[in-house]
Design a protein around this motif. Structure first.
Motif, short mmCIF file in Angstrom:
data_model
loop_
_atom_site.label_atom_id
_atom_site.label_comp_id
_atom_site.label_asym_id
_atom_site.label_seq_id
_atom_site.Cartn_x
_atom_site.Cartn_y
_atom_site.Cartn_z
N ASN A 178 18.05 -34.90 -47.67
CA ASN A 178 18.56 -33.78 -46.87
C ASN A 178 17.64 -33.51 -45.67
O ASN A 178 16.71 -32.71 -45.74
CB ASN A 178 18.67 -32.52 -47.74
N ARG A 179 17.92 -34.17 -44.57
CA ARG A 179 17.09 -34.04 -43.37
C ARG A 179 17.14 -32.64 -42.77
O ARG A 179 16.27 -32.26 -41.97
CB ARG A 179 17.53 -35.06 -42.32
N GLU A 180 18.16 -31.86 -43.11
CA GLU A 180 18.29 -30.51 -42.55
C GLU A 180 17.40 -29.49 -43.27
O GLU A 180 17.20 -28.38 -42.78
CB GLU A 180 19.74 -30.04 -42.64
N LEU A 181 16.87 -29.85 -44.44
CA LEU A 181 16.10 -28.91 -45.24
C LEU A 181 14.78 -28.56 -44.56
O LEU A 181 14.03 -29.43 -44.14
CB LEU A 181 15.83 -29.51 -46.62
N GLU A 182 14.51 -27.26 -44.48
CA GLU A 182 13.29 -26.77 -43.85
C GLU A 182 12.67 -25.68 -44.70
O GLU A 182 13.37 -24.81 -45.22
CB GLU A 182 13.61 -26.22 -42.46
N VAL A 183 11.36 -25.73 -44.87
CA VAL A 183 10.65 -24.64 -45.54
C VAL A 183 10.57 -23.47 -44.56
O VAL A 183 9.84 -23.54 -43.57
CB VAL A 183 9.25 -25.07 -46.01
N GLU A 184 11.33 -22.42 -44.82
CA GLU A 184 11.34 -21.27 -43.92
C GLU A 184 10.06 -20.45 -44.05
O GLU A 184 9.62 -19.84 -43.09
CB GLU A 184 12.54 -20.38 -44.23
N GLY A 185 9.50 -20.42 -45.24
CA GLY A 185 8.27 -19.67 -45.38
C GLY A 185 7.94 -19.34 -46.82
O GLY A 185 8.73 -19.51 -47.74
N ILE A 186 6.71 -18.86 -46.98
CA ILE A 186 6.20 -18.41 -48.27
C ILE A 186 6.31 -16.89 -48.32
O ILE A 186 5.82 -16.19 -47.43
CB ILE A 186 4.73 -18.85 -48.45
N VAL A 187 6.98 -16.37 -49.33
CA VAL A 187 7.17 -14.92 -49.49
C VAL A 187 6.11 -14.41 -50.45
O VAL A 187 6.14 -14.70 -51.65
CB VAL A 187 8.58 -14.60 -50.02
N VAL A 188 5.18 -13.65 -49.94
CA VAL A 188 4.11 -13.08 -50.78
C VAL A 188 4.69 -11.89 -51.55
O VAL A 188 5.15 -10.91 -50.96
CB VAL A 188 2.92 -12.64 -49.92
N ASN A 189 4.66 -11.99 -52.87
CA ASN A 189 5.30 -10.99 -53.72
C ASN A 189 4.27 -10.30 -54.60
O ASN A 189 3.21 -10.85 -54.89
CB ASN A 189 6.36 -11.68 -54.60
N GLN A 190 4.58 -9.06 -55.01
CA GLN A 190 3.70 -8.27 -55.88
C GLN A 190 2.29 -8.15 -55.28
O GLN A 190 1.29 -8.28 -55.97
CB GLN A 190 3.65 -8.88 -57.29
N TYR A 191 2.26 -7.92 -53.98
CA TYR A 191 1.00 -7.88 -53.25
C TYR A 191 0.29 -6.55 -53.46
O TYR A 191 0.90 -5.48 -53.38
CB TYR A 191 1.26 -8.09 -51.77
N GLN A 192 -1.00 -6.63 -53.75
CA GLN A 192 -1.84 -5.44 -53.92
C GLN A 192 -2.92 -5.46 -52.84
O GLN A 192 -3.94 -6.14 -52.98
CB GLN A 192 -2.46 -5.42 -55.32
N PRO A 193 -2.72 -4.72 -51.76
CA PRO A 193 -3.62 -4.82 -50.60
C PRO A 193 -5.05 -4.36 -50.86
O PRO A 193 -5.96 -4.73 -50.12
CB PRO A 193 -2.94 -3.93 -49.55
N ARG A 194 -5.26 -3.57 -51.89
CA ARG A 194 -6.62 -3.09 -52.16
C ARG A 194 -7.40 -4.02 -53.08
O ARG A 194 -8.60 -3.82 -53.29
CB ARG A 194 -6.57 -1.68 -52.77
N ALA A 195 -6.71 -5.01 -53.65
CA ALA A 195 -7.39 -5.97 -54.52
C ALA A 195 -7.93 -7.13 -53.67
O ALA A 195 -7.26 -7.61 -52.76
CB ALA A 195 -6.42 -6.48 -55.58
N SER A 196 -9.13 -7.58 -53.98
CA SER A 196 -9.77 -8.59 -53.14
C SER A 196 -9.15 -9.97 -53.29
O SER A 196 -9.03 -10.71 -52.31
CB SER A 196 -11.27 -8.66 -53.46
N LEU A 197 -8.74 -10.36 -54.51
CA LEU A 197 -8.21 -11.71 -54.71
C LEU A 197 -6.93 -11.97 -53.92
O LEU A 197 -6.85 -13.01 -53.22
CB LEU A 197 -7.98 -11.99 -56.20
#
Length: 259
Positions: A178-197
């Protein structure tokens, strides 16, 4: 546009992301369809409020039909079910998908989903495909049928290590099928902005040049309420922070890819 949501790791929010973005697409006036290829049927239950095992004309029936020649086969549209939300439809999952997988693979039915979605091309502006947490027959079928791929990512080291293998698998499908297939992006989920990791892992992905999408989706107990009531966030509480993040992510995709 056909968009597959895929990660080989379970518990990263594939079904939640699929259904919430699809609900926003439909709410925006786009004719939207969700394909639930995961035998667990989480997207089906989320959008319909009941499991696929209670439904007729599911994806299990669709794939079973491809294994048996019939003089009068059902049209693909007959396997589509209306949800309670205007403009949003689903091809529901069923537990029998698990048992059918080996037969479908041995009979090389890998292109049947793509052919079916070609039949529905005039009926929908946007199709979202939810996949099992494995690179199996159904996931390959989805990647062959799709134009774009979203990869949910839940900010831990196990997910990061699995991500590189996943990207290689997607590129292999692209090169071979499938030459038309493109990775549109990585969706960061369950993000905790105050956690360092989470901050560290996401920053390193960006530094590596990987297509990390913004905004990141926050961790929230509200999503459990959304699941319980079978209402995507845009319908449960449109003003909630997580709803606004989903809307902004949908807008990011619309700007980049026109849908």
């Amino acid at each position: 546009m056909r968009r597959v949501v895929f990660n080989q790791k379970g518990g990263v929010g594939k079904s939640t992301i699929t259904c919430n973005l699809a609900a926003i697409s439909a709410h925006s006036g786009l004719r939207t369809l969700v394909i639930d290829l995961d035998p667990q049927g989480n997207s089906t239950h989320y959008l319909l409020g009941r499991p696929g095992a209670e439904l007729e004309n599911t994806l299990a029936d669709f794939f079973d039909q491809t294994l048996h020649f019939k003089l009068s086969p059902k049209e693909t549209a007959e396997f589509v079910v209306e949800t309670p939300f205007a403009g949003l439809h689903v091809m529901p999952s069923h537990p029998d998908l698990e048992d059918l997988q080996g037969k479908l693979e041995s009979r090389y039915k890998i292109y049947k989903l793509r052919d079916a979605l070609d039949e529905l091309a005039e009926d929908y502006d946007l199709i979202y495909i939810d996949t099992p947490p494995a690179l199996n027959f159904y996931t390959r079928s989805a990647l062959i049928a799709a134009n774009g791929c979203l990869i949910p990512f839940d900010c831990d080291d196990f997910s990061r290590r699995a991500l590189y293998s996943l990207l290689e698998n997607v590129q292999e499908i692209r090169a071979d099928h499938n030459r038309e297939l493109e990775v549109e992006g990585i969706v960061v989920n369950q993000y905790q902005p105050r956690a360092s990791l989470p901050q560290k892992v996401v920053r390193e992905l960006i530094e590596e040049g990987l297509p990390v999408l913004e905004p990141y989706l926050s961790s929230s107990v509200k999503i459990k309420e959304s699941h319980e009531h079978s209402k995507p966030m845009i319908h449960l509480d449109a003003r909630h922070k997580l709803s606004q993040e989903y809307l902004a992510l949908h807008d990011t995709l619309a700007r980049k890819y026109g849908t």
